[in-house]
Design a protein around this motif. Sequence first.
Motif, PDB file in Angstrom:
ATOM      1  N   ASP A  87       0.813  -1.219   0.000  1.00 44.93           N
ATOM      2  CA  ASP A  87       0.000   0.000   0.000  1.00 44.93           C
ATOM      3  C   ASP A  87       0.844   1.265   0.000  1.00 44.93           C
ATOM      4  N   GLU A  88       2.076   1.152   0.473  1.00 45.33           N
ATOM      5  CA  GLU A  88       2.957   2.315   0.555  1.00 45.33           C
ATOM      6  C   GLU A  88       3.986   2.339  -0.570  1.00 45.33           C
ATOM      7  N   PHE A  89       3.687   1.658  -1.661  1.00 46.37           N
ATOM      8  CA  PHE A  89       4.588   1.619  -2.811  1.00 46.37           C
ATOM      9  C   PHE A  89       4.961   3.039  -3.242  1.00 46.37           C
ATOM     10  N   GLY A  90       6.269   3.223  -3.454  1.00 45.61           N
ATOM     11  CA  GLY A  90       6.787   4.510  -3.910  1.00 45.61           C
ATOM     12  C   GLY A  90       7.137   5.468  -2.799  1.00 45.61           C
ATOM     13  N   GLY A  91       6.664   5.200  -1.578  1.00 47.15           N
ATOM     14  CA  GLY A  91       6.955   6.088  -0.468  1.00 47.15           C
ATOM     15  C   GLY A  91       8.366   5.912   0.055  1.00 47.15           C
ATOM     16  N   ILE A  92       8.852   6.927   0.733  1.00 48.34           N
ATOM     17  CA  ILE A  92      10.210   6.899   1.275  1.00 48.34           C
ATOM     18  C   ILE A  92      10.157   6.576   2.764  1.00 48.34           C
ATOM     19  N   HIS A  93      10.852   5.513   3.129  1.00 49.19           N
ATOM     20  CA  HIS A  93      10.943   5.115   4.534  1.00 49.19           C
ATOM     21  C   HIS A  93      11.774   6.138   5.311  1.00 49.19           C
ATOM     22  N   GLU A  94      11.483   6.222   6.589  1.00 46.24           N
ATOM     23  CA  GLU A  94      12.135   7.206   7.448  1.00 46.24           C
ATOM     24  C   GLU A  94      13.652   7.039   7.488  1.00 46.24           C
ATOM     25  N   GLY A  95      14.115   5.790   7.594  1.00 47.77           N
ATOM     26  CA  GLY A  95      15.553   5.604   7.685  1.00 47.77           C
ATOM     27  C   GLY A  95      15.929   4.153   7.838  1.00 47.77           C
ATOM     28  N   GLU A  96      17.198   3.943   8.163  1.00 46.29           N
ATOM     29  CA  GLU A  96      17.742   2.596   8.299  1.00 46.29           C
ATOM     30  C   GLU A  96      17.359   1.989   9.646  1.00 46.29           C
ATOM     31  N   GLY A  97      17.291   0.672   9.685  1.00 44.54           N
ATOM     32  CA  GLY A  97      16.924  -0.028  10.912  1.00 44.54           C
ATOM     33  C   GLY A  97      15.436  -0.307  10.958  1.00 44.54           C
ATOM     34  N   ASP A  98      15.058  -1.402  11.597  1.00 42.94           N
ATOM     35  CA  ASP A  98      13.665  -1.852  11.579  1.00 42.94           C
ATOM     36  C   ASP A  98      12.698  -0.792  12.091  1.00 42.94           C
ATOM     37  N   GLN A  99      13.052  -0.116  13.164  1.00 45.11           N
ATOM     38  CA  GLN A  99      12.134   0.853  13.759  1.00 45.11           C
ATOM     39  C   GLN A  99      11.860   2.015  12.810  1.00 45.11           C
ATOM     40  N   LEU A 100      12.913   2.562  12.219  1.00 44.41           N
ATOM     41  CA  LEU A 100      12.749   3.670  11.286  1.00 44.41           C
ATOM     42  C   LEU A 100      12.136   3.211   9.970  1.00 44.41           C
ATOM     43  N   TRP A 101      12.466   2.002   9.544  1.00 34.91           N
ATOM     44  CA  TRP A 101      11.972   1.499   8.259  1.00 34.91           C
ATOM     45  C   TRP A 101      10.450   1.374   8.261  1.00 34.91           C
ATOM     46  N   ARG A 102       9.858   1.146   9.431  1.00 33.68           N
ATOM     47  CA  ARG A 102       8.402   0.987   9.505  1.00 33.68           C
ATOM     48  C   ARG A 102       7.647   2.276   9.185  1.00 33.68           C
ATOM     49  N   ILE A 103       8.328   3.402   9.235  1.00 36.58           N
ATOM     50  CA  ILE A 103       7.670   4.697   9.032  1.00 36.58           C
ATOM     51  C   ILE A 103       7.857   5.140   7.587  1.00 36.58           C
ATOM     52  N   VAL A 104       6.764   5.386   6.884  1.00 35.44           N
ATOM     53  CA  VAL A 104       6.786   5.911   5.519  1.00 35.44           C
ATOM     54  C   VAL A 104       5.905   7.156   5.512  1.00 35.44           C
ATOM     55  N   GLU A 105       6.403   8.255   4.987  1.00 34.02           N
ATOM     56  CA  GLU A 105       5.677   9.522   5.078  1.00 34.02           C
ATOM     57  C   GLU A 105       5.704  10.291   3.762  1.00 34.02           C
ATOM     58  N   THR A 106       4.716  11.175   3.597  1.00 31.31           N
ATOM     59  CA  THR A 106       4.615  11.985   2.393  1.00 31.31           C
ATOM     60  C   THR A 106       5.710  13.044   2.331  1.00 31.31           C
ATOM     61  N   ASP A 107       6.050  13.651   3.475  1.00 31.60           N
ATOM     62  CA  ASP A 107       7.102  14.672   3.412  1.00 31.60           C
ATOM     63  C   ASP A 107       8.426  14.058   2.968  1.00 31.60           C
ATOM     64  N   ASN A 108       8.767  12.881   3.525  1.00 30.13           N
ATOM     65  CA  ASN A 108       9.975  12.195   3.071  1.00 30.13           C
ATOM     66  C   ASN A 108       9.966  12.007   1.557  1.00 30.13           C
TER      67      ASN A 108
END
Length: 394
Positions: A87-108
């Motif tokens: 569902d989040e195809f094309g979105g940019i993940h927050e960062g490296e590591g499992d915790q950050l990778w779970r976050i995908v946002e429009t501003d990113n």
Amino acid sequence: MTVQICSRKYFLITLTFLLGWNSLYATTPMILPTDSLWSDPLDPLGPNRIIRPIVLPPDRDLDNYIGQFELINQFLTTMQEDDPEDDEFGGIHEGEGDQLWRIVETDNTQEAIRVWCEYALYFDDIETYRDNIDAAWVYTDNFPAWEESADGEMYGLHNSGWGLIAEMRYREAYDDSRREYGINCADHLVEHTPEITVDMQDRLMPLVAGWAAGTLYHYGLFEENGGYLERALEIGAEVKAWIDEDPDRLNRNEIWALCGGTAMWGVLNSLGQADSTETADWAIERLESMDVIAGNGRWNSSWNIWYAHAWIAAEELIGDEEYMDNAEVIVDSLLALDTDRDGGIPATIGDADNRDQAWVTAYTAWMGLTNLFEILPEVDVAMGELLSPTLDRP
């Protein structure tokens, strides 16, 4: 006399202090706002923190900056969700590591679009990252900027500003197929940016409003839309009054991903564009209160690049070379944090090199590197050591 030539200018004292002091503090992934008041407490030492070795900033020359820019563009592709069934195809993940990778946002995601479009224009190469850009627009269509929070809340406003920044550069590099998206972002800022008062309790909203004023003014010029320009100047004037009430807000209001530099950038890019002489006279005095390097705190890399962005805007308006020197020092200190040389920049000084974050990396590319390409020399030469005559004899 014989001299040894080197091509490095280092900012060791401040960098050493920051790397040592800030390694005592932990960071957490981006948290969306739940109310209008924000604080920025420091956490105890966390599992992903390391004491970094002292790393010298990279050579400050054009080739090095362009090389880092290329690394960042590639790094952002590794942060993009590439599963078409997600569902989040094309979105940019927050960062490296499992915790950050779970976050995908429009501003990113919009930040990455801007950086990839900068690449397309600078290298006259619209193909290398075109698939990444197209996928990113798929994500923004599913999660548009103006719907990222309720009307009038900071996150939708922040996202809409980034929507304008992305759409303008995309139109210059590719086509106007995303114009409606940009118009929706601009309309959201016009209609929902709240009034900024000098004594408001919310410390974050004036910074977001500064971002709104600057991005909306540029978009008004881009669209030749007088209504956008007028509203941007109204917001910019309110932010300017907020700064005047307490100029120390330019160095003590470091909160969330923004800082006093965000507010200053907004004034310089709205009022400064409309009345350069009056705003320049005002800014010369107020800039004496603005930070160059932020102190300790969560996401201080972000605060630093925002200060750089404001110093660059100040130099463009006023022409003081010291302002640009400040920006170069900040950018150098951020590039020095890429200790694994993968292009990624951590959000907080002292984070482990496998915890780089996409958004502050994109900030560094656009706010820092691309704004310095035109002013850096091809080679930066300085005297490194006196070889002859020797200093141990009369």
